[in-house]
Design a protein around this motif. Structure first.
Motif, PDB file in Angstrom:
ATOM      1  N   PRO A 339      30.700  84.578  70.770  1.00  0.00           N
ATOM      2  CA  PRO A 339      29.455  83.981  71.130  1.00  0.00           C
ATOM      3  C   PRO A 339      28.595  84.101  70.064  1.00  0.00           C
ATOM      4  CG  PRO A 339      30.287  85.815  72.533  1.00  0.00           C
ATOM      5  CD  PRO A 339      31.124  85.792  71.717  1.00  0.00           C
ATOM      6  N   GLU A 340      29.027  84.472  68.949  1.00  0.00           N
ATOM      7  CA  GLU A 340      28.217  84.565  67.639  1.00  0.00           C
ATOM      8  C   GLU A 340      28.290  83.239  67.045  1.00  0.00           C
ATOM      9  OE1 GLU A 340      26.263  87.298  66.439  1.00  0.00           O
ATOM     10  OE2 GLU A 340      26.418  87.875  68.583  1.00  0.00           O
ATOM     11  N   GLY A 341      29.036  82.134  67.553  1.00  0.00           N
ATOM     12  CA  GLY A 341      28.915  80.714  67.124  1.00  0.00           C
ATOM     13  C   GLY A 341      30.197  80.567  66.078  1.00  0.00           C
ATOM     14  N   GLY A 342      31.318  81.402  66.071  1.00  0.00           N
ATOM     15  CA  GLY A 342      32.371  80.993  65.134  1.00  0.00           C
ATOM     16  C   GLY A 342      32.345  81.629  64.043  1.00  0.00           C
ATOM     17  N   GLY A 343      33.412  81.724  63.001  1.00  0.00           N
ATOM     18  CA  GLY A 343      33.332  82.489  61.732  1.00  0.00           C
ATOM     19  C   GLY A 343      34.612  82.242  61.202  1.00  0.00           C
ATOM     20  N   TRP A 344      34.981  82.892  60.154  1.00  0.00           N
ATOM     21  CA  TRP A 344      36.048  82.623  59.049  1.00  0.00           C
ATOM     22  C   TRP A 344      36.974  83.797  59.497  1.00  0.00           C
ATOM     23  CZ3 TRP A 344      32.731  82.852  54.030  1.00  0.00           C
ATOM     24  CH2 TRP A 344      31.710  81.752  54.171  1.00  0.00           C
ATOM     25  N   LYS A 345      37.707  83.505  60.315  1.00  0.00           N
ATOM     26  CA  LYS A 345      38.862  84.606  60.801  1.00  0.00           C
ATOM     27  C   LYS A 345      40.093  84.717  60.095  1.00  0.00           C
ATOM     28  CE  LYS A 345      39.017  85.321  65.284  1.00  0.00           C
ATOM     29  NZ  LYS A 345      38.014  86.503  65.305  1.00  0.00           N
ATOM     30  N   HIS A 346      40.693  85.952  59.844  1.00  0.00           N
ATOM     31  CA  HIS A 346      41.634  86.138  58.827  1.00  0.00           C
ATOM     32  C   HIS A 346      42.361  87.284  59.432  1.00  0.00           C
ATOM     33  CE1 HIS A 346      38.396  84.963  56.349  1.00  0.00           C
ATOM     34  NE2 HIS A 346      39.125  84.089  55.748  1.00  0.00           N
ATOM     35  N   ASP A 347      43.730  87.091  59.716  1.00  0.00           N
ATOM     36  CA  ASP A 347      44.783  87.750  59.978  1.00  0.00           C
ATOM     37  C   ASP A 347      45.673  88.177  58.914  1.00  0.00           C
ATOM     38  OD1 ASP A 347      46.899  89.313  61.342  1.00  0.00           O
ATOM     39  OD2 ASP A 347      48.011  87.390  61.253  1.00  0.00           O
ATOM     40  N   VAL A 348      45.361  89.336  58.162  1.00  0.00           N
ATOM     41  CA  VAL A 348      45.841  89.782  56.780  1.00  0.00           C
ATOM     42  C   VAL A 348      46.659  91.061  56.895  1.00  0.00           C
ATOM     43  CG1 VAL A 348      44.367  88.262  55.459  1.00  0.00           C
ATOM     44  CG2 VAL A 348      43.870  90.669  55.871  1.00  0.00           C
ATOM     45  N   SER A 349      47.384  91.428  55.867  1.00  0.00           N
ATOM     46  CA  SER A 349      47.979  92.858  55.556  1.00  0.00           C
ATOM     47  C   SER A 349      48.000  93.038  54.345  1.00  0.00           C
ATOM     48  CB  SER A 349      49.386  92.997  56.349  1.00  0.00           C
ATOM     49  OG  SER A 349      50.493  91.962  55.757  1.00  0.00           O
ATOM     50  N   VAL A 350      47.982  94.573  54.080  1.00  0.00           N
ATOM     51  CA  VAL A 350      48.025  94.856  52.955  1.00  0.00           C
ATOM     52  C   VAL A 350      48.516  96.369  53.010  1.00  0.00           C
ATOM     53  CG1 VAL A 350      45.703  93.753  51.723  1.00  0.00           C
ATOM     54  CG2 VAL A 350      45.617  96.007  52.874  1.00  0.00           C
ATOM     55  N   PRO A 351      49.014  96.821  51.647  1.00  0.00           N
ATOM     56  CA  PRO A 351      49.525  98.354  51.785  1.00  0.00           C
ATOM     57  C   PRO A 351      48.630  99.244  52.498  1.00  0.00           C
ATOM     58  CG  PRO A 351      50.036  97.129  49.771  1.00  0.00           C
ATOM     59  CD  PRO A 351      49.134  96.525  50.245  1.00  0.00           C
ATOM     60  N   ILE A 352      48.857 100.149  53.332  1.00  0.00           N
ATOM     61  CA  ILE A 352      48.022 100.956  54.041  1.00  0.00           C
ATOM     62  C   ILE A 352      47.334 101.715  53.273  1.00  0.00           C
ATOM     63  CG2 ILE A 352      48.312 103.127  55.613  1.00  0.00           C
ATOM     64  CD1 ILE A 352      50.637 101.993  56.779  1.00  0.00           C
ATOM     65  N   PRO A 392      28.522  84.057  60.503  1.00  0.00           N
ATOM     66  CA  PRO A 392      27.134  83.672  59.824  1.00  0.00           C
ATOM     67  C   PRO A 392      26.234  84.687  59.974  1.00  0.00           C
ATOM     68  CG  PRO A 392      27.442  82.658  61.914  1.00  0.00           C
ATOM     69  CD  PRO A 392      28.713  83.288  61.710  1.00  0.00           C
ATOM     70  N   GLY A 393      24.945  84.771  59.104  1.00  0.00           N
ATOM     71  CA  GLY A 393      23.866  85.668  59.304  1.00  0.00           C
ATOM     72  C   GLY A 393      23.069  85.229  60.379  1.00  0.00           C
ATOM     73  N   VAL A 394      22.244  86.245  60.813  1.00  0.00           N
ATOM     74  CA  VAL A 394      21.653  86.031  62.091  1.00  0.00           C
ATOM     75  C   VAL A 394      20.640  85.072  61.708  1.00  0.00           C
ATOM     76  CG1 VAL A 394      19.693  86.988  63.412  1.00  0.00           C
ATOM     77  CG2 VAL A 394      21.877  88.558  62.727  1.00  0.00           C
ATOM     78  N   GLY A 395      20.736  83.791  62.572  1.00  0.00           N
ATOM     79  CA  GLY A 395      19.802  82.686  62.601  1.00  0.00           C
ATOM     80  C   GLY A 395      20.092  81.692  61.655  1.00  0.00           C
ATOM     81  N   GLU A 396      21.298  81.805  61.038  1.00  0.00           N
ATOM     82  CA  GLU A 396      21.756  80.968  59.925  1.00  0.00           C
ATOM     83  C   GLU A 396      22.465  79.684  60.820  1.00  0.00           C
ATOM     84  OE1 GLU A 396      25.353  80.799  56.356  1.00  0.00           O
ATOM     85  OE2 GLU A 396      24.889  82.548  57.214  1.00  0.00           O
ATOM     86  N   ASP A 397      22.422  78.640  60.143  1.00  0.00           N
ATOM     87  CA  ASP A 397      22.927  77.467  60.689  1.00  0.00           C
ATOM     88  C   ASP A 397      24.397  77.360  60.647  1.00  0.00           C
ATOM     89  OD1 ASP A 397      24.112  74.377  59.856  1.00  0.00           O
ATOM     90  OD2 ASP A 397      22.491  74.414  61.190  1.00  0.00           O
ATOM     91  N   VAL A 398      24.924  77.614  61.978  1.00  0.00           N
ATOM     92  CA  VAL A 398      26.432  77.879  62.002  1.00  0.00           C
ATOM     93  C   VAL A 398      27.155  76.520  61.616  1.00  0.00           C
ATOM     94  CG1 VAL A 398      28.350  78.177  63.928  1.00  0.00           C
ATOM     95  CG2 VAL A 398      26.127  79.342  64.002  1.00  0.00           C
ATOM     96  N   PRO A 399      27.147  75.312  61.959  1.00  0.00           N
ATOM     97  CA  PRO A 399      28.084  74.263  61.483  1.00  0.00           C
ATOM     98  C   PRO A 399      28.007  74.347  59.835  1.00  0.00           C
ATOM     99  CG  PRO A 399      26.564  73.505  63.193  1.00  0.00           C
ATOM    100  CD  PRO A 399      25.914  74.766  62.930  1.00  0.00           C
ATOM    101  N   ALA A 400      26.844  74.585  59.244  1.00  0.00           N
ATOM    102  CA  ALA A 400      26.748  74.605  57.828  1.00  0.00           C
ATOM    103  C   ALA A 400      27.838  75.734  57.414  1.00  0.00           C
ATOM    104  CB  ALA A 400      25.601  74.781  57.246  1.00  0.00           C
TER     105      ALA A 400
END
Length: 468
Positions: A339-352, A392-400
């Motif tokens: 509901p926050e409008g979308g984001g840059w999602k990452h599923d990553v792994s690194v050494p513990i 995105p930051g609060v109030g930021e233009d989500v498509p941009a």
């Protein structure tokens, strides 16, 4: 690969018969859009075979005509690998049989369309446990979690899906059936062909059934949420938890404050578990083969952790309802971000051991690139798998903001690479990352995997836009 032509469609319809196919847009529509609404595809024909024999017929016909196929399970994938873009869509959801359960072998054989939850229930009915667990288990299918090598929340103790499969049945790209449904723990007779199919995202064949490992039912279980000042403390706490329980930790889930706050904001009937509202928290689940053993181990762990300054607060679930409520806070993270409008999602792994360093470096890099972006981190400390999401930051233009996704994700993935990590820990590559991963794989790795694919699927008709 030739374009889909009507003679192939006529043969497919005849082979699968009434109820085995549809071209009705209304029936097809639910299977063309993935959960995050990032991809909406198209298909001229949806096939719904009811048996391995029908899958083999369909694939044989497609191979003869050079028609591309996208196999699909429960359509819960997050990287777009299951969405067709003009290919024939082959759904396994009608193949849902539990073929057999053999408790003395700690094994069961099920068809690919069975949901993960239904597999868990079949194991439970036989007095055993199938341990793979993830938020989408009510709709994710066995074929899908095999094809993506899903992980989930209990990898720490039981491993990935790759570790839970004893045997496979699959239809190969030429329509032949690989009969590999074995219950063996040891079989050193050459290449392990089933492992090629696990994690291949449908590019080397269609998984139609699997023989899965089962485990004893634990006699006691304890769940707690603890507060920490830093992500680094979670790694130290994990080491202490392993030592105190002798390997009894089944889940160890990290959550940053932002994600927890969004769950409380967007998901009904959720409650704050810790009055101190720590910046970081960890959900811990311990299981024991002895009655009361898990409670004793959890209490001892938390006592030691407080003494050593590893945790600042803790709450232990007192009953099944509280355990479910604690787990809901973790499992609803992805839904709460939406509901926050979308984001840059990452599923990553690194050494513990480098989790905290990665979080610090990646967050600093993201903030330099896009001041005001909000970073949510949650995931599986026990196997180094983090879901590192940038909002995105609060109030930021989500498509941009979304428009900067590719460059922003490249920054995160470059940090992952510096830690010798992986840009896809448990979701696969799909359409989302098949091109991106070329930046991080060596030429030898890429060519070897491409050679395997050429040998098995020379026409490249199986999920053609995915992998190498």
């Amino acid at each position: 690969m030739k374009a889909a032509v009507s003679p192939a469609f006529d043969e497919l319809k005849a082979a699968l018969g009434p109820g085995g196919w549809t071209q009705d847009p209304a029936e097809i529509a639910p299977w063309l859009t993935e959960w995050r609404n990032r991809w909406t595809g198209r298909t001229p024909l949806l096939l719904t075979p009811r048996s391995t024999k029908e899958v083999a017929r369909a694939v044989t016909i497609c191979a003869a005509h050079g028609v591309a196929i996208i196999p699909q399970g429960g359509n819960t994938g997050l990287v777009g690998g299951q969405i067709p873009h003009g290919e024939v869509l082959l759904s396994l959801r009608k193949m849902r049989a539990v073929r057999d359960v053999t408790p003395l072998d700690d094994a069961m054989t099920v068809e690919a369309g069975l949901t993960l939850l239904e597999a868990q229930q079949a194991a439970s009915a036989a007095g055993r446990v199938f341990p793979l667990s993830l938020a989408a288990e009510g709709s994710a299918t066995i074929g899908g979690v095999i094809s993506t090598n899903a992980g989930g929340t209990q990898v720490l103790r039981y491993g990935m899906m790759r570790d839970l499969v004893l045997g496979l049945e699959a239809v190969m790209p030429n329509g032949e059936v690989f009969h590999g449904l074995k219950r063996l723990r040891k079989d050193n007779t050459g290449y392990d062909l089933k492992q090629l199919l696990i994690g291949a995202e449908g590019t080397l064949g269609v998984v139609t059934a699997a023989t899965l490992k089962l485990f004893p039912v634990m006699r006691s279980r304890a769940v707690a949420i603890v507060g920490l000042e830093t992500a680094a403390a979670s790694v130290e706490l994990l080491a202490r938890a392993k030592a105190e329980t002798g390997g009894g930790v089944e889940a160890f889930e990290l959550m940053k404050r932002l994600g927890t706050d969004l769950v409380l904001k967007h998901i009904p009937d959720t409650r704050e578990p810790l009055e101190s509202r720590p910046e970081w928290s960890v959900l811990i689940e311990i299981a024991s083969g002895t009655a009361g053993g898990a409670d004793t181990q959890m209490e001892r762990l938390l006592e030691v952790a407080f003494e050593e300054g590893l945790i600042t607060d803790a709450a232990i679930a007192q009953n099944d309802a509280q355990r479910a409520a604690f787990w809901r806070l973790r499992e609803e993270h992805s839904a709460a971000l939406k509901p926050e409008g979308g984001g840059w999602k990452h599923d990553v792994s690194v050494p513990i051991s480098q989790i905290a360093d990665f979080i610090d470096e990646a967050t600093a890099a993201v903030e330099r690139f896009h001041p005001g972006a909000r970073v949510s981190v949650f995931g599986h400390v026990g196997d180094g798998n983090l879901h590192y999401d940038i909002l995105p930051g609060v109030g930021e233009d989500v498509p941009a903001f979304i428009g900067r996704w590719k460059d922003g994700s490249r920054i995160v993935h470059d940090v992952v690479a510096r830690y010798d990590g992986s840009i896809s820990a448990e979701h696969g590559l799909g359409r989302l990352k098949s091109e991106e991963v070329l930046r991080y794989k060596t030429p030898l790795e890429i060519e070897t995997m491409a050679a395997i694919r050429r040998a098995i699927d020379p026409q490249r008709i199986m999920n053609p836009a995915v992998l190498f």
